[in-house]
Design a protein around this motif. Structure first.
Motif, PDB file in Angstrom:
ATOM      1  N   GLU A  55      41.974  35.517  46.638  1.00 15.05           N
ATOM      2  CA  GLU A  55      41.224  36.798  47.266  1.00 15.05           C
ATOM      3  C   GLU A  55      41.610  36.283  48.967  1.00 15.05           C
ATOM      4  O   GLU A  55      41.865  37.303  49.932  1.00 15.05           O
ATOM      5  CB  GLU A  55      40.081  37.097  47.182  1.00 15.05           C
ATOM      6  CG  GLU A  55      39.461  37.278  46.015  1.00 15.05           C
ATOM      7  CD  GLU A  55      39.632  36.246  44.842  1.00 15.05           C
ATOM      8  OE1 GLU A  55      38.977  36.506  43.302  1.00 15.05           O
ATOM      9  OE2 GLU A  55      39.697  35.515  44.764  1.00 15.05           O
ATOM     10  N   LEU A  81      34.866  37.630  47.311  1.00 14.21           N
ATOM     11  CA  LEU A  81      33.966  37.497  48.634  1.00 14.21           C
ATOM     12  C   LEU A  81      34.059  35.912  48.565  1.00 14.21           C
ATOM     13  O   LEU A  81      34.185  35.276  49.511  1.00 14.21           O
ATOM     14  CB  LEU A  81      32.746  38.857  48.450  1.00 14.21           C
ATOM     15  CG  LEU A  81      32.566  38.577  50.402  1.00 14.21           C
ATOM     16  CD1 LEU A  81      33.367  38.596  51.438  1.00 14.21           C
ATOM     17  CD2 LEU A  81      31.481  39.418  50.357  1.00 14.21           C
ATOM     18  N   VAL A 104      34.138  45.600  48.901  1.00 15.16           N
ATOM     19  CA  VAL A 104      33.623  44.482  47.712  1.00 15.16           C
ATOM     20  C   VAL A 104      33.141  45.502  46.265  1.00 15.16           C
ATOM     21  O   VAL A 104      31.973  46.360  46.709  1.00 15.16           O
ATOM     22  CB  VAL A 104      33.020  44.081  48.334  1.00 15.16           C
ATOM     23  CG1 VAL A 104      31.597  44.435  49.277  1.00 15.16           C
ATOM     24  CG2 VAL A 104      32.105  42.443  47.800  1.00 15.16           C
ATOM     25  N   SER A 119      26.815  40.723  47.275  1.00 20.62           N
ATOM     26  CA  SER A 119      27.766  40.425  48.319  1.00 20.62           C
ATOM     27  C   SER A 119      27.305  41.672  49.545  1.00 20.62           C
ATOM     28  O   SER A 119      27.259  41.274  51.320  1.00 20.62           O
ATOM     29  CB  SER A 119      28.544  41.545  48.221  1.00 20.62           C
ATOM     30  OG  SER A 119      29.635  41.087  47.363  1.00 20.62           O
ATOM     31  N   ALA A 158      32.580  46.913  55.960  1.00 21.25           N
ATOM     32  CA  ALA A 158      32.271  46.390  54.202  1.00 21.25           C
ATOM     33  C   ALA A 158      32.059  48.034  53.453  1.00 21.25           C
ATOM     34  O   ALA A 158      31.094  48.511  54.649  1.00 21.25           O
ATOM     35  CB  ALA A 158      31.379  45.394  54.231  1.00 21.25           C
TER      36      ALA A 158
END
Length: 499
Positions: A55, A81, A104, A119, A158
Motif C-alpha cells: 500500500e 491504510l 479506503v 479508518s 478520502a
C-alpha cells in the motif's frame, strides 16, 4: 444506456470513470478490491490500472502521478491504510494539481480482516477531508465530489466505504463516460512547493488547515447531507449506516423521527448539526465502527450549551463492536420511541472467507501434509511453534490441520518467528509466508532474521497469486492486472540475496 442491476463497487467504479480518473493503483483487500476489479472490466486502455507490491508503494505512485496533473485513485482496505500512513501524513502538506482520492474500505465485524478498524480516525488525524456515501445513488456523485474537492483545495480526499456498501445491489443507469484519449502528465519545477522540509512544516500545516476550513464551509451546504422527517427525537446516521436505517424504517409505518444523513464526515458540517440538535429532545447516532461522529456531536452540543442526551455506542445503546444489523438498529431506536411498534429481526451475519476450507486442488494441501509429516518425525507437533499470516494459509487453522500457533498481520510471520526464536525456546520455530506477503513486507523481516543468524525455518508458499482476495497478480506473477505478460520476480534469488 439501459438500466441494469449492479453492485456498489461497480457504481463507485463508474463514478471514478465519470470523474475522468487517469491512474488507479492499490493493494488487494476486501472491500476495496472489488472496486479495482470493476474498473479493470469497465475502463479503456487509456486508464492505467496497476496492483502494487504494497500500500505504501501504491500510495507514493498515485500521489506522484497527481503531482503531474493526473486524477489518481488509490484503493486499499483499512489495515492497508496503516501501511501507507507515513506517506499520507506528509502528502497532506503539499499536494499537487491533479485530484488525489483515497478509497479506503472498512470491514465492520471483521468478516474478512484481522481487525475491525475505523479508518475515519486515521484520516481525521491526517487532517484531510473524508466523504462516505449514504446510498448507492450517492456513491457515484461522491467520487466526482472527491476529485473536485481535491483539485480545488489541493488536498488529498478520502472516500470511505464499507463491506455492506460494496455488496449492495441496485438498478443503475450507467453514465456517459469521457471519450477515450491519451493523456500525458506535465510537471513544472516550483522551488520548494513539493519539498516538505522542516523549514516549511509550520507554513505548510497552516495552509492545510486553511484548506480544511474551506472544505468545511462547503460541507455546511453540501447536498450529500440531508434532513428528513419531523419529531422531537432525531437520528443522525453517518455514511452507509443511513441505508441500513432506511431498510429498518421501511418495514413499518414511518415513526415521528427527525433524520439527518451525514456523508461529509470530516470535517463535519458543524453549524448544520447544531441547528438540527436545537429542535430535539434527544438524539441517536448510528455509525460504524468507532463512536467518531457521536463524540463530535456530543462536543458540538456542549459548546452550543445544549443539554439533550446523545445516545450511541458510548452510551451503550449501540453495541461497541461488530457490524450494525437490523436488530441492533431497532434496539437502539427503541430508546427514543419505546412504545413504537418496531419490527422484529433476527441477528444478522455473513460468511467469513477464512472459515471456508481450502479448495480441493489447492497446492497448499500437499505442502501442509508434508510439513506435518516432517514435524511428526522430528519430535511431534508439540516440538514446534508455527507462525503464519494473512492469506489462504489462515484456512490451515481449520480441521484437520489446526496448524498455526501465532497469526497477526500481513508480512509479520517471519519477524514474529524470529522474535520467538531469539528467546531460546525449547521448540523449533517455523514461519509460513505467502509469496505476496513476502514481497509486501516480509522480505525486510527475512533480511533481519538472516543477518542476525536466527535458527529458523521459513516456508514460502508461492502460489504466484494473491489468492484469498480473489487471485490478483503480484510481482511474482507472470502477468499484470490487465493480463499483459511480464517477467516475474525471482523469489529464490531474492531469498538467497538476504544472506
Amino acid at each position: 444506456m439501459k438500466s441494469t442491476e449492479i453492485t456498489g463497487s461497480q457504481v463507485l467504479a463508474y463514478g471514478a470513470l465519470e470523474a475522468g480518473v487517469d491512474y488507479v493503483t492499490g493493494y488487494p483487500g476486501s472491500p476495496a478490491t472489488s472496486v479495482v476489479d470493476a474498473l479493470l472490466h469497465l475502463a479503456d486502455d487509456q486508464v492505467r490500472i496497476q496492483w502494487a507490491i504494497n500500500e505504501k508503494s501504491a500510495f507514493d505512485a498515485a500521489f506522484g502521478a497527481s503531482l503531474a496533473g493526473f486524477r489518481t485513485l488509490l484503493c486499499l482496505k483499512s489495515v492497508g491504510l496503516n501501511v501507507a500512513l507515513d506517506s499520507l501524513m506528509v502528502s497532506n502538506l503539499a499536494a499537487g494539481d491533479g485530484g488525489f482520492v483515497i478509497l479506503v474500505g472498512d470491514d465492520p465485524g471483521g468478516w474478512g480482516s484481522q481487525n475491525e478498524e475505523d479508518s475515519r480516525l486515521l484520516v481525521a488525524a491526517a487532517e484531510v477531508p473524508l466523504i462516505e456515501p449514504t446510498s448507492l445513488k450517492d456513491a457515484q456523485s461522491v467520487m466526482q465530489s472527491a476529485f473536485d474537492l481535491s483539485e480545488r483545495f489541493r488536498i488529498p480526499v478520502a472516500v470511505r466505504i464499507t463491506r455492506a456498501l460494496a455488496l449492495e445491489r441496485a438498478t443503475f443507469e450507467p453514465p456517459s463516460l469521457p471519450a477515450p484519449g491519451s493523456r500525458q502528465g506535465t510537471f513544472e519545477r516550483q522551488g520548494d512547493r513539493f519539498n516538505v522540509l522542516p523549514v516549511h512544516v509550520v507554513e505548510f500545516h497552516r495552509n492545510l488547515l486553511v484548506a480544511v476550513d474551506g472544505v468545511q464551509a462547503l460541507f455546511e451546504e453540501s447536498a450529500l447531507n440531508r434532513a428528513k422527517g419531523k419529531g422531537r427525537h432525531g437520528v443522525i446516521a453517518a455514511g452507509f449506516a443511513y441505508r441500513k436505517l432506511r431498510q429498518v424504517l421501511s418495514q413499518s409505518d414511518e415513526p415521528p423521527l427527525a433524520l439527518l444523513s451525514l456523508s461529509t464526515i470530516h470535517p463535519l458540517p458543524e453549524q448544520q448539526i447544531v441547528g438540527y440538535l436545537r429542535s430535539l429532545d434527544a438524539a441517536l447516532v448510528l455509525e460504524e465502527t468507532a463512536p467518531y461522529v457521536e463524540t463530535q456531536v456530543q462536543a458540538l452540543a456542549q459548546r452550543a450549551g445544549l443539554t439533550l442526551p446523545v445516545y450511541g455506542r458510548l452510551s451503550g445503546h449501540v453495541p461497541r463492536e461488530g457490524e450494525l444489523f437490523e436488530r441492533q438498529i431497532v434496539e437502539a431506536l427503541a430508546v427514543l420511541l419505546p412504545d413504537w411498534p418496531w419490527p422484529s429481526f433476527e441477528s444478522g451475519g455473513r460468511t467469513m472467507p477464512s472459515r471456508q476450507p481450502l479448495c480441493e486442488d489447492c497446492p497448499y494441501i500437499p505442502a501442509f501434509d508434508s510439513l506435518l509429516a516432517v514435524m511428526e518425525r522430528q519430535g511431534g507437533r508439540d516440538a514446534f511453534v508455527v507462525t503464519g499470516e494473512t492469506g489462504c494459509m489462515v484456512r490451515s487453522q481449520l480441521p484437520p490441520y489446526e496448524l498455526l500457533d501465532v497469526k497477526y498481520g500481513m508480512g509479520s510471520s517471519i519477524g514474529l518467528a524470529a522474535g520467538l526464536a531469539r528467546t531460546g525456546l525449547p521448540q523449533k520455530v517455523v514461519a509460513l509466508s505467502g509469496d505476496s506477503a513476502l514481497l509486501h513486507s516480509g522480505l525486510a523481516e527475512l533480511i533481519d532474521a538472516a543477518q542476525a543468524g536466527i535458527s529458523l525455518l521459513v516456508v514460502i508458499l508461492a502460489n504466484e497469486t494473491t489468492a484469498l482476495s480473489g487471485g490478483q497478480p503480484h510481482p511474482g506473477t507472470a502477468h499484470d492486472a490487465q493480463g499483459k505478460p511480464r517477467p516475474p520476480v525471482d523469489l529464490a534469488a531474492l531469498v538467497q540475496a538476504t544472506g
